[in-house]
Design an enzyme around this catalytic site. Structure first.
Site: not given
Length: 158
Positions: A46-47
Protein backbone atom coordinates in the site's frame (compact mmCIF):
# COMPACT_ATOMS: atom_id res chain seq x y z
CA UNK A 1 -22.65 -6.36 -4.04
CA UNK A 2 -21.73 -6.16 -7.71
CA UNK A 3 -18.39 -4.86 -8.96
CA UNK A 4 -18.83 -1.59 -10.81
CA UNK A 5 -18.08 -1.89 -14.52
CA UNK A 6 -17.05 0.35 -17.39
CA UNK A 7 -20.01 2.38 -18.59
CA UNK A 8 -21.61 2.71 -15.14
CA UNK A 9 -22.04 6.16 -13.64
CA UNK A 10 -19.56 6.60 -10.78
CA UNK A 11 -21.38 6.82 -7.44
CA UNK A 12 -20.80 10.21 -5.87
CA UNK A 13 -19.21 10.49 -2.44
CA UNK A 14 -17.97 13.01 0.11
CA UNK A 15 -14.97 11.82 2.12
CA UNK A 16 -12.39 13.53 4.32
CA UNK A 17 -8.80 13.43 3.12
CA UNK A 18 -5.39 13.59 4.78
CA UNK A 19 -5.44 17.41 4.44
CA UNK A 20 -8.61 17.65 6.61
CA UNK A 21 -10.66 18.58 3.55
CA UNK A 22 -13.91 17.08 2.32
CA UNK A 23 -13.55 15.72 -1.21
CA UNK A 24 -16.75 15.48 -3.26
CA UNK A 25 -16.34 13.39 -6.40
CA UNK A 26 -18.89 15.53 -8.25
CA UNK A 27 -16.67 18.61 -7.77
CA UNK A 28 -14.17 17.09 -10.22
CA UNK A 29 -16.35 16.94 -13.33
CA UNK A 30 -14.24 18.00 -16.29
CA UNK A 31 -11.27 16.00 -14.98
CA UNK A 32 -10.49 12.30 -15.16
CA UNK A 33 -10.32 10.65 -11.74
CA UNK A 34 -8.31 7.65 -10.59
CA UNK A 35 -9.61 5.97 -7.46
CA UNK A 36 -6.65 3.87 -6.35
CA UNK A 37 -7.91 1.58 -3.59
CA UNK A 38 -5.59 -0.11 -1.10
CA UNK A 39 -6.71 -2.50 1.67
CA UNK A 40 -5.01 -0.79 4.65
CA UNK A 41 -2.53 1.98 5.33
CA UNK A 42 0.87 1.26 6.88
CA UNK A 43 1.53 -1.89 4.84
CA UNK A 44 4.42 -2.25 2.35
CA UNK A 45 2.50 -2.73 -0.92
CA UNK A 46 0.00 0.00 0.00
CA UNK A 47 2.89 2.34 0.78
CA UNK A 48 4.49 1.66 -2.61
CA UNK A 49 1.12 2.13 -4.34
CA UNK A 50 0.58 5.59 -2.79
CA UNK A 51 4.18 6.65 -3.43
CA UNK A 52 3.80 5.71 -7.11
CA UNK A 53 0.80 8.05 -7.35
CA UNK A 54 2.67 10.89 -5.64
CA UNK A 55 5.83 10.35 -7.70
CA UNK A 56 3.81 10.48 -10.93
CA UNK A 57 1.68 13.50 -9.99
CA UNK A 58 2.92 15.61 -12.92
CA UNK A 59 2.22 12.79 -15.39
CA UNK A 60 -1.36 12.57 -14.11
CA UNK A 61 -1.77 16.34 -14.49
CA UNK A 62 -0.64 16.17 -18.13
CA UNK A 63 -3.48 13.70 -18.72
CA UNK A 64 -6.09 15.91 -16.97
CA UNK A 65 -6.33 13.36 -14.16
CA UNK A 66 -6.56 13.62 -10.39
CA UNK A 67 -5.49 10.47 -8.54
CA UNK A 68 -6.93 9.72 -5.11
CA UNK A 69 -5.68 7.07 -2.70
CA UNK A 70 -8.63 5.29 -1.09
CA UNK A 71 -9.11 2.92 1.84
CA UNK A 72 -11.39 2.23 4.78
CA UNK A 73 -8.85 3.52 7.32
CA UNK A 74 -9.85 6.36 9.64
CA UNK A 75 -8.89 9.91 8.66
CA UNK A 76 -6.42 10.48 11.54
CA UNK A 77 -4.51 7.38 10.48
CA UNK A 78 -4.51 8.54 6.84
CA UNK A 79 -3.18 11.95 7.87
CA UNK A 80 -0.29 10.57 9.93
CA UNK A 81 0.54 7.99 7.24
CA UNK A 82 0.53 10.62 4.47
CA UNK A 83 2.84 12.79 6.59
CA UNK A 84 5.16 9.81 7.17
CA UNK A 85 5.25 9.17 3.40
CA UNK A 86 5.86 12.89 2.72
CA UNK A 87 2.88 13.05 0.35
CA UNK A 88 2.60 16.65 -0.81
CA UNK A 89 0.12 16.48 -3.70
CA UNK A 90 -1.81 13.25 -3.29
CA UNK A 91 -5.03 13.20 -1.30
CA UNK A 92 -5.78 9.93 0.41
CA UNK A 93 -9.41 9.58 1.39
CA UNK A 94 -10.90 7.88 4.44
CA UNK A 95 -13.90 5.65 3.66
CA UNK A 96 -14.20 4.94 7.37
CA UNK A 97 -17.74 5.86 8.37
CA UNK A 98 -20.14 4.48 7.52
CA UNK A 99 -17.43 1.85 7.34
CA UNK A 100 -16.54 1.06 3.74
CA UNK A 101 -19.70 2.66 2.31
CA UNK A 102 -17.97 3.95 -0.84
CA UNK A 103 -16.11 0.66 -1.32
CA UNK A 104 -19.50 -1.07 -1.06
CA UNK A 105 -21.00 1.32 -3.62
CA UNK A 106 -18.19 0.41 -6.03
CA UNK A 107 -18.48 -3.33 -5.29
CA UNK A 108 -15.00 -3.78 -3.82
CA UNK A 109 -15.70 -4.05 -0.07
CA UNK A 110 -14.62 -7.35 1.48
CA UNK A 111 -17.11 -7.92 4.28
CA UNK A 112 -15.11 -10.79 5.81
CA UNK A 113 -12.00 -8.63 6.27
CA UNK A 114 -13.63 -5.23 6.69
CA UNK A 115 -11.35 -3.78 4.00
CA UNK A 116 -11.51 -2.93 0.33
CA UNK A 117 -9.97 -4.87 -2.48
CA UNK A 118 -6.82 -3.47 -4.05
CA UNK A 119 -8.26 -1.87 -7.16
CA UNK A 120 -7.93 0.96 -9.65
CA UNK A 121 -11.03 2.63 -11.04
CA UNK A 122 -10.79 5.30 -13.75
CA UNK A 123 -13.64 7.75 -14.13
CA UNK A 124 -13.91 10.08 -17.12
CA UNK A 125 -14.61 13.80 -17.21
CA UNK A 126 -18.36 13.16 -17.27
CA UNK A 127 -18.43 10.89 -14.22
CA UNK A 128 -18.62 7.61 -16.12
CA UNK A 129 -16.48 4.63 -15.10
CA UNK A 130 -14.10 3.83 -17.96
CA UNK A 131 -11.86 1.11 -16.49
CA UNK A 132 -11.81 -1.16 -13.45
CA UNK A 133 -9.12 -3.56 -12.36
CA UNK A 134 -8.98 -5.55 -9.12
CA UNK A 135 -5.56 -6.87 -8.08
CA UNK A 136 -4.46 -9.61 -5.70
CA UNK A 137 -3.86 -8.01 -2.29
CA UNK A 138 -0.10 -8.63 -2.46
CA UNK A 139 0.32 -7.22 -6.00
CA UNK A 140 1.46 -3.66 -6.62
CA UNK A 141 -0.60 -2.15 -9.45
CA UNK A 142 1.46 -1.27 -12.53
CA UNK A 143 1.41 2.53 -12.81
CA UNK A 144 2.32 2.30 -16.51
CA UNK A 145 -0.82 0.26 -17.17
CA UNK A 146 -2.87 3.15 -15.77
CA UNK A 147 -1.10 5.64 -18.00
CA UNK A 148 -1.76 3.46 -21.07
CA UNK A 149 -5.47 3.40 -20.29
CA UNK A 150 -5.52 7.16 -19.65
CA UNK A 151 -3.71 7.80 -22.94
CA UNK A 152 -6.25 5.70 -24.82
CA UNK A 153 -9.05 7.64 -23.11
CA UNK A 154 -7.44 10.88 -24.35
CA UNK A 155 -7.25 9.55 -27.90
CA UNK A 156 -10.91 8.46 -27.80
CA UNK A 157 -11.98 12.00 -26.87
CA UNK A 158 -10.22 13.58 -29.86
Amino acid sequence: MKLITAGDPAPNFSLEDNHNKIVNLSDYRGRNILLSWHPLAWTPVCTDQMRALENNWDNFQKLNTIPFGMSVDAQPSKKVWADALALENLSILADFWPHGKVAQDYGIFMEKDGTSERANILIDENGIVKWVKVYPAAQLPDINEIFKVLSSMQLAVR
